[in-house]
Design an enzyme around this catalytic site. Structure first.
Site, PDB file in Angstrom:
ATOM      1  N   LYS A 169      -1.179  -7.078  -9.312  1.00  0.00           N
ATOM      2  CA  LYS A 169      -2.148  -7.216  -8.205  1.00  0.00           C
ATOM      3  C   LYS A 169      -1.755  -6.167  -7.170  1.00  0.00           C
ATOM      4  O   LYS A 169      -0.881  -6.380  -6.345  1.00  0.00           O
ATOM      5  CB  LYS A 169      -2.050  -8.644  -7.621  1.00  0.00           C
ATOM      6  CG  LYS A 169      -3.308  -9.154  -6.928  1.00  0.00           C
ATOM      7  CD  LYS A 169      -3.842  -8.279  -5.809  1.00  0.00           C
ATOM      8  CE  LYS A 169      -3.060  -8.396  -4.512  1.00  0.00           C
ATOM      9  NZ  LYS A 169      -3.483  -7.371  -3.513  1.00  0.00           N
ATOM     10  N   CYS A 189       9.464   1.776   3.477  1.00  0.00           N
ATOM     11  CA  CYS A 189      10.350   0.666   3.838  1.00  0.00           C
ATOM     12  C   CYS A 189      11.779   1.152   4.042  1.00  0.00           C
ATOM     13  O   CYS A 189      12.614   0.426   4.564  1.00  0.00           O
ATOM     14  CB  CYS A 189      10.314  -0.407   2.773  1.00  0.00           C
ATOM     15  SG  CYS A 189      10.996   0.191   1.238  1.00  0.00           S
ATOM     16  N   GLU A 214      -5.029  -3.696  -1.953  1.00  0.00           N
ATOM     17  CA  GLU A 214      -6.467  -3.410  -1.932  1.00  0.00           C
ATOM     18  C   GLU A 214      -6.780  -2.162  -1.097  1.00  0.00           C
ATOM     19  O   GLU A 214      -7.913  -1.694  -1.078  1.00  0.00           O
ATOM     20  CB  GLU A 214      -7.254  -4.629  -1.425  1.00  0.00           C
ATOM     21  CG  GLU A 214      -6.941  -5.094  -0.011  1.00  0.00           C
ATOM     22  CD  GLU A 214      -5.730  -6.037   0.087  1.00  0.00           C
ATOM     23  OE1 GLU A 214      -4.692  -5.746  -0.556  1.00  0.00           O
ATOM     24  OE2 GLU A 214      -5.816  -7.019   0.839  1.00  0.00           O
ATOM     25  N   PHE A 272       0.814  -1.220   0.000  1.00  0.00           N
ATOM     26  CA  PHE A 272       0.000   0.000   0.000  1.00  0.00           C
ATOM     27  C   PHE A 272       0.845   1.266   0.000  1.00  0.00           C
ATOM     28  O   PHE A 272       0.362   2.331  -0.360  1.00  0.00           O
ATOM     29  CB  PHE A 272      -0.948   0.009   1.221  1.00  0.00           C
ATOM     30  CG  PHE A 272      -0.277   0.415   2.511  1.00  0.00           C
ATOM     31  CD1 PHE A 272      -0.078   1.761   2.812  1.00  0.00           C
ATOM     32  CD2 PHE A 272       0.183  -0.531   3.416  1.00  0.00           C
ATOM     33  CE1 PHE A 272       0.556   2.147   3.992  1.00  0.00           C
ATOM     34  CE2 PHE A 272       0.823  -0.163   4.588  1.00  0.00           C
ATOM     35  CZ  PHE A 272       1.003   1.190   4.871  1.00  0.00           C
ATOM     36  N   GLU A 297       8.727  -4.279  13.120  1.00  0.00           N
ATOM     37  CA  GLU A 297       8.624  -3.159  12.175  1.00  0.00           C
ATOM     38  C   GLU A 297       7.323  -2.433  12.508  1.00  0.00           C
ATOM     39  O   GLU A 297       6.232  -2.992  12.322  1.00  0.00           O
ATOM     40  CB  GLU A 297       8.587  -3.675  10.732  1.00  0.00           C
ATOM     41  CG  GLU A 297       8.515  -2.540   9.739  1.00  0.00           C
ATOM     42  CD  GLU A 297       8.275  -2.985   8.298  1.00  0.00           C
ATOM     43  OE1 GLU A 297       7.535  -3.960   8.078  1.00  0.00           O
ATOM     44  OE2 GLU A 297       8.818  -2.328   7.397  1.00  0.00           O
ATOM     45  N   SER A 305       5.291  -6.953   3.295  1.00  0.00           N
ATOM     46  CA  SER A 305       5.840  -7.267   4.611  1.00  0.00           C
ATOM     47  C   SER A 305       6.598  -8.607   4.580  1.00  0.00           C
ATOM     48  O   SER A 305       6.356  -9.446   3.703  1.00  0.00           O
ATOM     49  CB  SER A 305       4.699  -7.331   5.629  1.00  0.00           C
ATOM     50  OG  SER A 305       3.794  -8.340   5.243  1.00  0.00           O
TER      51      SER A 305
HETATM   52  P1  NAD Z   1       1.487  -6.601   2.985  1.00  0.00           P
HETATM   53  O1  NAD Z   1       2.516  -7.662   3.042  1.00  0.00           O
HETATM   54  O2  NAD Z   1       0.372  -6.636   3.962  1.00  0.00           O
HETATM   55  O3  NAD Z   1       0.779  -6.604   1.533  1.00  0.00           O
HETATM   56  C1  NAD Z   1       1.544  -6.640   0.348  1.00  0.00           C
HETATM   57  C2  NAD Z   1       0.722  -7.349  -0.717  1.00  0.00           C
HETATM   58  O4  NAD Z   1       0.470  -8.691  -0.289  1.00  0.00           O
HETATM   59  C3  NAD Z   1      -0.629  -6.713  -0.976  1.00  0.00           C
HETATM   60  O5  NAD Z   1      -0.863  -6.697  -2.368  1.00  0.00           O
HETATM   61  C4  NAD Z   1      -1.602  -7.614  -0.237  1.00  0.00           C
HETATM   62  O6  NAD Z   1      -2.865  -7.678  -0.865  1.00  0.00           O
HETATM   63  C5  NAD Z   1      -0.928  -8.965  -0.283  1.00  0.00           C
HETATM   64  N1  NAD Z   1      -1.231  -9.791   0.897  1.00  0.00           N
HETATM   65  C6  NAD Z   1      -1.497  -9.350   2.160  1.00  0.00           C
HETATM   66  N2  NAD Z   1      -1.720 -10.390   2.982  1.00  0.00           N
HETATM   67  C7  NAD Z   1      -1.607 -11.509   2.238  1.00  0.00           C
HETATM   68  C8  NAD Z   1      -1.731 -12.903   2.514  1.00  0.00           C
HETATM   69  N3  NAD Z   1      -2.006 -13.350   3.743  1.00  0.00           N
HETATM   70  N4  NAD Z   1      -1.532 -13.775   1.520  1.00  0.00           N
HETATM   71  C9  NAD Z   1      -1.242 -13.339   0.276  1.00  0.00           C
HETATM   72  N5  NAD Z   1      -1.124 -12.032  -0.048  1.00  0.00           N
HETATM   73  C10 NAD Z   1      -1.296 -11.129   0.907  1.00  0.00           C
HETATM   74  O7  NAD Z   1       2.255  -5.201   3.024  1.00  0.00           O
HETATM   75  P2  NAD Z   1       1.631  -3.751   3.136  1.00  0.00           P
HETATM   76  O8  NAD Z   1       1.096  -3.559   4.501  1.00  0.00           O
HETATM   77  O9  NAD Z   1       0.750  -3.477   1.983  1.00  0.00           O
HETATM   78  O10 NAD Z   1       2.949  -2.868   2.929  1.00  0.00           O
HETATM   79  C11 NAD Z   1       3.810  -2.512   3.965  1.00  0.00           C
HETATM   80  C12 NAD Z   1       4.973  -3.473   4.061  1.00  0.00           C
HETATM   81  O11 NAD Z   1       5.680  -3.490   2.822  1.00  0.00           O
HETATM   82  C13 NAD Z   1       6.002  -3.072   5.098  1.00  0.00           C
HETATM   83  O12 NAD Z   1       6.433  -4.225   5.758  1.00  0.00           O
HETATM   84  C14 NAD Z   1       7.126  -2.465   4.281  1.00  0.00           C
HETATM   85  O13 NAD Z   1       8.408  -2.506   4.885  1.00  0.00           O
HETATM   86  C15 NAD Z   1       7.074  -3.316   3.073  1.00  0.00           C
HETATM   87  N6  NAD Z   1       7.719  -2.677   1.936  1.00  0.00           N
HETATM   88  C16 NAD Z   1       8.936  -3.133   1.564  1.00  0.00           C
HETATM   89  C17 NAD Z   1       9.600  -2.531   0.517  1.00  0.00           C
HETATM   90  C18 NAD Z   1      10.941  -3.010   0.088  1.00  0.00           C
HETATM   91  O14 NAD Z   1      11.392  -2.575  -0.957  1.00  0.00           O
HETATM   92  N7  NAD Z   1      11.602  -3.886   0.809  1.00  0.00           N
HETATM   93  C19 NAD Z   1       9.006  -1.453  -0.156  1.00  0.00           C
HETATM   94  C20 NAD Z   1       7.742  -1.025   0.250  1.00  0.00           C
HETATM   95  C21 NAD Z   1       7.107  -1.654   1.306  1.00  0.00           C
END
Ligand code: NAD
Length: 509
Positions: A187, A295, A190, A163, A394, A240
């Site tokens: 994808k 991040c 959401e 997000f 985090e 994450s």
């Molecule tokens: P998230 O892991 O909750 O979601 C990321 C994606 O995974 C979304 O598209 C979501 O729909 C999907 N998802 C969520 N739960 C899922 C599940 N149980 N099974 C399958 N798919 C699932 O992350 P977020 O909250 O949207 O974003 C924040 C996180 O992203 C933080 O941890 C941040 O550090 C990380 N991030 C990392 C980088 C990097 O380059 N390392 C960059 C940006 C964000």
């Protein structure tokens, strides 16, 4: 159709429906499932996003598979021309998408524009695709035999994005993937899905053939189908750590190439000789920009020796001046968090920190603006140790923690023993120590007197340890390698060589 979408269709409520984009057109979801989208600055329910079924993911992959057969044949010159068109359109209309980002994510408008600018850099890099895909050539490798290497696209590739950068992180993926000759299924998160549809429409306007770029809105159902779909060759994921690990393990088990970037705890080490004002400015900017939902945010400061008191005082002095509010207002510097649940979770760390013995210097709950927005003011926690949850987790919000250590070696050990290894920074005037830090530290991106060392687009972005699963960093040269595979040709021609007279001027297209 869900109840909310039925009410929306009947004109009873004023929410916007956000649908899929398949084969070059908007496709309303038929799964019967949808999710709410909010304006985090007001708390208003502004949108309802369709959540894809397995069949809807399959339809997007089928469109991408069909488009691949002709897209991979399009010349490098035409692909480059198209990338230039895309670059011009995104650049000219960046304020439109920035407003979408602010209204669904909450980040302030200038920050949203910054996000688009960093994404544009990756599109600009992809404009050089003819040069990036140049192979090697060895004439006369053996008598009469030449050997050369080429790189070819993989086929249908998918991107699953978080997000916090709804425009930039997808650009890290689709720009190089498409330029390399792949077709793409995105994808998005959401929580703030509208930017994906804005991009889809823009790519069509730029002249991208239908089916080359597709969007499926969705949640775990869509992600799981992407991970198991036999026609998807590779998956890029950013999000994450627990989900990154899951995506990597599930996707590779299904035989796919996967790069999965995870979470972070970015330490900023401040040595006693550092310029305290410069270090405090950097820590405050990097910790609270985008409400800490980056991040690469600095979430933890390691103050070495006698700099600690001066540094904490300098950070504290800057906090009341930060203007928190609706990111569409011009002088606001920090917006809300993305959802109410996330805001509450972030805020709970202030209690956990206090209970576990840390000192809460600034509690953002006391300074959050009034109203229904998902706000938390800037927060600072001092005297944090490595066993505390505020250190181990985090937090992903406007909470900066500080640890005090006696020596550089202790600071280095703390960074290296942390489970994450995304970014880190050192602040010092001593070039020798900075160089030693660069040599010893276990992180993928290192800043020397630079708090958020996000690499420029012609290097690659990625962390170490629990911040990355897979072998490949994202965008830059590693991105080009990720989205292509190599082929080496060994060739011998019969003598006399076949030839014909052609007086035409050689054309590139
Ligand atoms: P998230 O892991 O909750 O979601 C990321 C994606 O995974 C979304 O598209 C979501 O729909 C999907 N998802 C969520 N739960 C899922 C599940 N149980 N099974 C399958 N798919 C699932 O992350 P977020 O909250 O949207 O974003 C924040 C996180 O992203 C933080 O941890 C941040 O550090 C990380 N991030 C990392 C980088 C990097 O380059 N390392 C960059 C940006 C964000």
């Amino acid at each position: 159709m869900t109840e909310v979408l039925e009410q929306q269709k009947a004109g009873e409520i004023g929410v916007t429906r956000i649908s899929h984009w398949i084969g070059g057109r908007s496709v309303p979801g038929e799964s019967g499932r949808s999710g709410p989208v909010y304006n985090p600055a007001t708390g208003q329910h502004t949108g309802e996003v369709d959540l894809a079924s397995v069949a809807e993911v399959d339809a997007a992959v089928a469109a991408a598979k069909e488009a691949f057969e002709s897209w991979r044949r399009v010349s490098l010159a035409k692909r480059a021309e198209l990338m230039f068109n895309i670059r011009e359109l995104v650049h000219d209309r960046r304020e439109e998408v920035a407003k979408i980002l602010t209204s669904e994510h909450g980040k302030v408008l200038s920050d949203a524009l910054g996000e688009v600018t960093r994404g544009l850099e990756v599109i600009e890099f992809a404009c050089g695709i003819p040069t990036l895909l140049k192979g090697g050539f060895s004439e006369q490798a053996s008598t009469g035999i030449d050997v050369y290497s080429i790189r070819q696209p993989l086929g249908v590739v998918a991107g699953i994005t978080p997000f916090n950068f709804p425009a930039m992180v997808p650009m890290w993926m689709w720009a190089p993937a498409i330029a390399c000759g792949n077709t793409f299924v995105l994808k998005p998160s959401e929580k703030d899905p509208s930017a994906s549809i804005w991009v889809a429409e823009l790519l069509k306007e730029a002249g991208l053939p239908d089916g080359v770029f597709n969007v499926v809105q969705g949640d775990k159902t869509a992600v799981d189908r992407v991970l198991e779909h036999p026609d998807i060759a590779a998956v890029s994921f950013v999000g994450s750590t627990p989900i990154a690990r899951y995506v990597y393990e599930t996707g590779t088990e299904a035989g796919k190439r996967v790069q999965a970037l995870g979470g972070a705890k970015n330490h900023m080490v401040v040595l006693p000789d550092a310029d305290v004002d410069m270090a405090a400015d950097a820590a405050v900017s990097a910790a609270y920009g985008s409400a800490g939902e980056r991040c690469m945010a600095v979430s933890h400061v390691v103050a070495v020796g006698d700099v600690a008191d001066r540094l904490v005082a300098a950070i504290q002095e800057r906090l009341p001046k930060i203007k928190v509010g609706n990111g569409l207002e011009p002088d606001v510097e920090m917006g809300p968090l993305v959802t109410r649940e996330h805001r509450d979770k972030v805020a709970s760390y202030l209690d956990t920190g206090r209970e576990q013995g840390a000192k809460v210097v600034a509690d953002g709950r006391e300074t959050a603006p009034d109203g229904n927005g998902f706000f938390l003011g800037v927060s600072l926690i001092d005297d944090v140790t490595t066993e505390m949850d505020v250190y181990k987790d985090e937090i992903f919000g406007p909470v900066l923690s500080v640890s005090r250590v006696d020596t550089y070696d202790e600071a280095l050990r703390m960074v290296n023993e942390n489970q994450y290894g995304n970014g880190t920074a050192i602040f010092t005037r001593d070039g020798g120590v900075a160089r030693q830090f660069q040599f010893d530290v276990q992180a993928g991106m290192v800043g020397i007197n630079v708090p958020i060392p996000v690499p420029v687009a012609y290097y690659s972005f990625g962390g170490w340890k629990a911040s990355l699963f897979g072998d490949s960093h994202i965008y830059g040269p590693e991105g080009i390698n990720f989205y292509t595979r190599g082929k080496v040709v060994t060739s011998r021609w019969p003598d006399p060589a076949t030839s014909k007279v052609d007086l035409g001027f050689p054309q590139t297209r």
